[in-house]
Design a protein around this motif. Structure first.
Motif, PDB file in Angstrom:
ATOM      1  N   GLN A 146      12.152  -0.283   8.517  1.00 45.01           N
ATOM      2  CA  GLN A 146      11.452   0.470   9.564  1.00 45.01           C
ATOM      3  C   GLN A 146      10.031  -0.034   9.750  1.00 45.01           C
ATOM      4  N   VAL A 147       9.330  -0.311   8.652  1.00 46.05           N
ATOM      5  CA  VAL A 147       7.956  -0.814   8.750  1.00 46.05           C
ATOM      6  C   VAL A 147       7.947  -2.188   9.399  1.00 46.05           C
ATOM      7  N   ILE A 148       8.871  -3.062   8.985  1.00 46.62           N
ATOM      8  CA  ILE A 148       8.935  -4.398   9.594  1.00 46.62           C
ATOM      9  C   ILE A 148       9.181  -4.275  11.091  1.00 46.62           C
ATOM     10  N   ALA A 149      10.115  -3.427  11.491  1.00 47.10           N
ATOM     11  CA  ALA A 149      10.415  -3.252  12.919  1.00 47.10           C
ATOM     12  C   ALA A 149       9.192  -2.755  13.687  1.00 47.10           C
ATOM     13  N   LYS A 150       8.398  -1.884  13.057  1.00 47.10           N
ATOM     14  CA  LYS A 150       7.219  -1.319  13.721  1.00 47.10           C
ATOM     15  C   LYS A 150       6.094  -2.346  13.867  1.00 47.10           C
ATOM     16  N   LEU A 151       5.866  -3.163  12.829  1.00 46.78           N
ATOM     17  CA  LEU A 151       4.720  -4.059  12.816  1.00 46.78           C
ATOM     18  C   LEU A 151       5.021  -5.469  13.313  1.00 46.78           C
ATOM     19  N   HIS A 152       6.287  -5.830  13.386  1.00 44.99           N
ATOM     20  CA  HIS A 152       6.662  -7.211  13.700  1.00 44.99           C
ATOM     21  C   HIS A 152       6.670  -7.456  15.203  1.00 44.99           C
ATOM     22  N   PRO A 153       6.083  -8.575  15.657  1.00 48.16           N
ATOM     23  CA  PRO A 153       6.038  -8.838  17.096  1.00 48.16           C
ATOM     24  C   PRO A 153       7.333  -9.426  17.680  1.00 48.16           C
ATOM     25  N   TYR A 154       8.244  -9.920  16.846  1.00 51.47           N
ATOM     26  CA  TYR A 154       9.472 -10.536  17.368  1.00 51.47           C
ATOM     27  C   TYR A 154      10.401  -9.481  17.952  1.00 51.47           C
ATOM     28  N   ASP A 185       0.820  -1.205   0.000  1.00 50.23           N
ATOM     29  CA  ASP A 185       0.000   0.000   0.000  1.00 50.23           C
ATOM     30  C   ASP A 185       0.860   1.264   0.000  1.00 50.23           C
ATOM     31  N   ARG A 186       1.952   1.246   0.747  1.00 49.54           N
ATOM     32  CA  ARG A 186       2.855   2.408   0.815  1.00 49.54           C
ATOM     33  C   ARG A 186       3.785   2.499  -0.393  1.00 49.54           C
ATOM     34  N   THR A 209      10.058 -23.897  15.622  1.00 49.99           N
ATOM     35  CA  THR A 209       8.898 -23.027  15.473  1.00 49.99           C
ATOM     36  C   THR A 209       8.331 -23.125  14.065  1.00 49.99           C
ATOM     37  N   GLU A 210       7.011 -23.109  13.966  1.00 46.82           N
ATOM     38  CA  GLU A 210       6.348 -23.000  12.677  1.00 46.82           C
ATOM     39  C   GLU A 210       6.221 -21.522  12.345  1.00 46.82           C
ATOM     40  N   GLU A 211       6.673 -21.149  11.159  1.00 46.76           N
ATOM     41  CA  GLU A 211       6.646 -19.742  10.768  1.00 46.76           C
ATOM     42  C   GLU A 211       6.081 -19.573   9.360  1.00 46.76           C
ATOM     43  N   ILE A 212       5.732 -18.342   9.065  1.00 44.86           N
ATOM     44  CA  ILE A 212       5.303 -17.906   7.740  1.00 44.86           C
ATOM     45  C   ILE A 212       6.438 -17.058   7.183  1.00 44.86           C
ATOM     46  N   VAL A 213       6.770 -17.263   5.912  1.00 39.25           N
ATOM     47  CA  VAL A 213       7.869 -16.521   5.291  1.00 39.25           C
ATOM     48  C   VAL A 213       7.319 -15.508   4.298  1.00 39.25           C
ATOM     49  N   LEU A 214       7.913 -14.332   4.284  1.00 42.36           N
ATOM     50  CA  LEU A 214       7.577 -13.287   3.324  1.00 42.36           C
ATOM     51  C   LEU A 214       8.799 -13.003   2.467  1.00 42.36           C
ATOM     52  N   HIS A 215       8.587 -12.953   1.150  1.00 39.94           N
ATOM     53  CA  HIS A 215       9.608 -12.512   0.198  1.00 39.94           C
ATOM     54  C   HIS A 215       9.079 -11.228  -0.412  1.00 39.94           C
ATOM     55  N   LEU A 216       9.813 -10.149  -0.228  1.00 39.89           N
ATOM     56  CA  LEU A 216       9.375  -8.816  -0.622  1.00 39.89           C
ATOM     57  C   LEU A 216      10.261  -8.315  -1.759  1.00 39.89           C
ATOM     58  N   LYS A 217       9.662  -7.980  -2.906  1.00 39.91           N
ATOM     59  CA  LYS A 217      10.418  -7.500  -4.063  1.00 39.91           C
ATOM     60  C   LYS A 217      10.381  -5.982  -4.090  1.00 39.91           C
ATOM     61  N   THR A 218      11.568  -5.364  -4.156  1.00 32.77           N
ATOM     62  CA  THR A 218      11.641  -3.911  -4.113  1.00 32.77           C
ATOM     63  C   THR A 218      12.953  -3.435  -4.711  1.00 32.77           C
ATOM     64  N   THR A 219      13.247  -2.151  -4.511  1.00 31.47           N
ATOM     65  CA  THR A 219      14.509  -1.573  -4.964  1.00 31.47           C
ATOM     66  C   THR A 219      15.393  -1.292  -3.753  1.00 31.47           C
ATOM     67  N   ALA A 220      16.682  -1.185  -4.017  1.00 35.21           N
ATOM     68  CA  ALA A 220      17.629  -0.927  -2.929  1.00 35.21           C
ATOM     69  C   ALA A 220      17.312   0.384  -2.216  1.00 35.21           C
ATOM     70  N   GLU A 221      16.758   1.344  -2.943  1.00 33.75           N
ATOM     71  CA  GLU A 221      16.430   2.644  -2.343  1.00 33.75           C
ATOM     72  C   GLU A 221      15.355   2.528  -1.265  1.00 33.75           C
ATOM     73  N   GLN A 222      14.546   1.495  -1.315  1.00 32.19           N
ATOM     74  CA  GLN A 222      13.435   1.342  -0.365  1.00 32.19           C
ATOM     75  C   GLN A 222      13.804   0.508   0.868  1.00 32.19           C
ATOM     76  N   VAL A 223      14.987  -0.066   0.890  1.00 29.58           N
ATOM     77  CA  VAL A 223      15.337  -1.023   1.951  1.00 29.58           C
ATOM     78  C   VAL A 223      15.187  -0.434   3.345  1.00 29.58           C
ATOM     79  N   ASP A 224      15.728   0.739   3.583  1.00 32.89           N
ATOM     80  CA  ASP A 224      15.663   1.311   4.940  1.00 32.89           C
ATOM     81  C   ASP A 224      14.219   1.538   5.381  1.00 32.89           C
ATOM     82  N   ALA A 225      13.384   2.035   4.481  1.00 34.38           N
ATOM     83  CA  ALA A 225      11.974   2.264   4.820  1.00 34.38           C
ATOM     84  C   ALA A 225      11.257   0.945   5.090  1.00 34.38           C
TER      85      ALA A 225
END
Length: 107
Positions: A71-79, A26-27, A52-68
């Motif tokens: 940050q979103v993963i850190a904000k939304l992730h419970p680990y 969305d962002r 542990t049983e886990e769900i894996v995410l593969h996210l396709k993007t550009t190097a310019e978006q990595v830091d952002a």
């Protein structure tokens, strides 16, 4: 053309994976989020070997978006320490890589 990457993360909850994926798409921080699993992860945490049983995410993007994205993963992730691994895409179809570029630029 941008440098393209795949970012991998895992979570123990399918709904959290979907929330992270939807927020990032969305962002326009990632072009595509693939959710797979469950997978079985084995790792050491606080001195104990965990299974542990886990769900894996593969996210396709550009190097310019990595830091952002991180940050979103850190904000939304419970680990306490979420997996975030960035892997360069060294080649791919020109059309698909252009699509990643188009989907990750501001609307």
């Amino acid at each position: 053309m941008h440098q393209h990457v795949t970012i991998t993360t895992t979570t123990g909850d399918h709904s959290v994976a979907e929330q992270i994926a939807a927020d990032l798409v969305d962002r326009r921080l990632v072009a595509c989020a693939q959710i797979g699993g469950p997978i079985r992860s084995v790792y050491r945490w606080e001195g104990t070997v965990e299974f542990t049983e886990e769900i894996v995410l593969h996210l396709k993007t550009t190097a310019e978006q990595v830091d952002a994205v991180k940050q979103v993963i850190a904000k939304l992730h419970p680990y306490d320490v979420p997996e975030v691994i960035v892997t360069p895409i060294i080649d791919g179809s020109a059309e698909y890589l252009k699509w990643i570029d188009d989907q990750t630029r501001p609307a």
